[in-house]
Write a protein that holds these residues in place. Structure first.
Motif, PDB file in Angstrom:
ATOM      1  N   LEU A 102      67.479 171.185  29.467  1.00  0.00           N
ATOM      2  CA  LEU A 102      67.479 171.586  28.071  1.00  0.00           C
ATOM      3  C   LEU A 102      68.731 172.379  27.757  1.00  0.00           C
ATOM      4  N   PHE A 103      69.251 172.133  26.578  1.00  0.00           N
ATOM      5  CA  PHE A 103      70.374 172.901  26.071  1.00  0.00           C
ATOM      6  C   PHE A 103      69.813 173.915  25.100  1.00  0.00           C
ATOM      7  N   ILE A 104      70.102 175.203  25.339  1.00  0.00           N
ATOM      8  CA  ILE A 104      69.658 176.258  24.434  1.00  0.00           C
ATOM      9  C   ILE A 104      70.874 176.758  23.668  1.00  0.00           C
ATOM     10  N   ASP A 105      70.894 176.480  22.400  1.00  0.00           N
ATOM     11  CA  ASP A 105      71.966 176.873  21.506  1.00  0.00           C
ATOM     12  C   ASP A 105      71.967 178.395  21.327  1.00  0.00           C
ATOM     13  N   ALA A 106      73.081 178.928  20.888  1.00  0.00           N
ATOM     14  CA  ALA A 106      73.186 180.376  20.673  1.00  0.00           C
ATOM     15  C   ALA A 106      72.276 180.819  19.524  1.00  0.00           C
ATOM     16  N   GLY A 107      71.870 182.089  19.566  1.00  0.00           N
ATOM     17  CA  GLY A 107      71.053 182.655  18.495  1.00  0.00           C
ATOM     18  C   GLY A 107      70.017 183.609  19.045  1.00  0.00           C
ATOM     19  N   SER A 108      69.599 184.561  18.216  1.00  0.00           N
ATOM     20  CA  SER A 108      68.653 185.573  18.682  1.00  0.00           C
ATOM     21  C   SER A 108      67.263 184.995  18.919  1.00  0.00           C
ATOM     22  N   ARG A 169      79.917 165.768  27.741  1.00  0.00           N
ATOM     23  CA  ARG A 169      79.386 165.266  29.013  1.00  0.00           C
ATOM     24  C   ARG A 169      77.881 165.520  29.145  1.00  0.00           C
ATOM     25  N   MET A 170      77.299 166.228  28.194  1.00  0.00           N
ATOM     26  CA  MET A 170      75.903 166.646  28.302  1.00  0.00           C
ATOM     27  C   MET A 170      74.973 165.681  27.569  1.00  0.00           C
ATOM     28  N   ARG A 171      73.862 165.368  28.192  1.00  0.00           N
ATOM     29  CA  ARG A 171      72.797 164.593  27.543  1.00  0.00           C
ATOM     30  C   ARG A 171      71.460 165.249  27.873  1.00  0.00           C
ATOM     31  N   PRO A 172      71.179 166.404  27.274  1.00  0.00           N
ATOM     32  CA  PRO A 172      69.939 167.113  27.605  1.00  0.00           C
ATOM     33  C   PRO A 172      68.715 166.366  27.092  1.00  0.00           C
ATOM     34  N   SER A 173      67.624 166.494  27.819  1.00  0.00           N
ATOM     35  CA  SER A 173      66.377 165.888  27.338  1.00  0.00           C
ATOM     36  C   SER A 173      65.838 166.634  26.132  1.00  0.00           C
ATOM     37  N   VAL A 174      66.130 167.943  26.051  1.00  0.00           N
ATOM     38  CA  VAL A 174      65.681 168.757  24.917  1.00  0.00           C
ATOM     39  C   VAL A 174      66.835 169.637  24.457  1.00  0.00           C
ATOM     40  N   LEU A 175      67.060 169.679  23.156  1.00  0.00           N
ATOM     41  CA  LEU A 175      68.017 170.601  22.552  1.00  0.00           C
ATOM     42  C   LEU A 175      67.253 171.631  21.743  1.00  0.00           C
ATOM     43  N   VAL A 176      67.362 172.904  22.124  1.00  0.00           N
ATOM     44  CA  VAL A 176      66.804 173.999  21.326  1.00  0.00           C
ATOM     45  C   VAL A 176      67.918 174.426  20.380  1.00  0.00           C
ATOM     46  N   LEU A 177      67.821 173.998  19.136  1.00  0.00           N
ATOM     47  CA  LEU A 177      68.908 174.058  18.182  1.00  0.00           C
ATOM     48  C   LEU A 177      68.751 175.252  17.243  1.00  0.00           C
TER      49      LEU A 177
END
Length: 279
Positions: A102-108, A169-177
């Motif tokens: 999973l990719f976790i995007d920036a943010g509080s 280069r990233m293909r995460p199964s989940v993006l926390v946007l």
């Protein structure tokens, strides 16, 4: 929208009424404004352009939305609404399948998601936010990847050409946007073009998109679109988010979960199981 015709108003008076109706209804339509004011749609569009130029609304096709909130730098946001963000974080974390990337995007709020991830779940967590990487560095059972680039102090995110190259280069199964604003028609939006470009790149590569939205972001729009709201979007909202505000998201195909609610209170398209974790 107004219930009666309001002819012969000056531009400043019309714009004051538009601001009032935006606050009350959460959206205005140019055609209905023109009928209420007894003016042409061109006149209304000029009013909306002037309001948007003063950052008093955000123009969208056919009308306008309230401007997405400007929340200040990350350090300030981390101290705001901590309990509400923690509930959203826990609601998302418990849906992530063990072994996922999973990719976790920036943010509080996304930092709260990272803090709630279970240990020893075999997750690969990718992020462009040093604060999120630091929160996970001593957590067992997780593999953490931090993208490089220029650190933007306001968002707490690494941005720029290097970040974009690595993200390709990233293909995460989940993006926390992370979302500055989210609306069923305007989609997920951002105040910053460089940040929006990175978010859009990641959204195009992810298997599923998870968005945690506090009440103040629902039905608002920022300057730059990231991704539309559709069946790939899993929207997590606060327990007291008005039902009427969520209906357009369900109609667009998004899955909706209230933080702190049990599985029976989740609203999803009929073809998707309510018990399925996010893969």
């Amino acid at each position: 929208m107004g219930d009666a015709s309001l002819p012969h108003l000056l531009a400043e008076q019309r714009q004051a009424v538009i601001r009032e109706w935006l606050t009350r209804d959460g959206r205005v339509l140019a055609s209905q404004l023109a009928a209420s004011f007894g003016v042409s749609e061109d006149t209304v569009r000029r009013d909306l352009r002037e309001l948007a130029a003063r950052d008093e609304c955000r123009r969208v096709y056919g009308g306008a939305l309230p401007l997405a909130p400007l929340e200040g730098p990350l350090g300030q946001r981390m101290g705001q609404d901590r309990d509400r963000k923690a509930r959203l974080g826990r609601a998302i974390a418990c849906t992530i399948m063990p072994g996922s990337s999973l990719f976790i995007d920036a943010g509080s709020t996304n930092l709260a998601v990272a803090e709630a991830l279970p240990p020893d779940a075999g997750l690969t967590v990718i992020t462009n936010a040093p604060a999120i990487a630091c929160a996970l560095q001593d957590r067992g059972g997780l593999s953490v990847v931090l993208l490089g680039g220029r650190l933007d102090p306001a968002s707490g995110a690494c941005l720029g050409a290097q970040t974009m190259r690595e993200a390709e280069r990233m293909r995460p199964s989940v993006l926390v946007l992370g979302a500055c604003g989210i609306d069923a028609k305007a989609g997920v939006t951002s105040h910053d073009l460089e940040e929006a470009d990175l978010k859009a790149l990641l959204a195009a590569r992810a298997g599923a998109i998870v968005v945690a939205a506090t009440n103040g972001k629902i039905g608002t729009a920022a300057s730059f679109q990231v991704t539309p709201v559709d069946g790939r979007v899993h929207l997590f909202v606060e327990h007291d988010c008005p039902e009427a505000a969520l209906e357009p998201f369900g109609a667009a195909g998004a899955s909706i979960t209230r933080a702190g609610a049990d599985a029976a209170s989740r609203r999803r398209p009929a073809a998707v199981s309510r018990k399925d974790p996010i893969r």
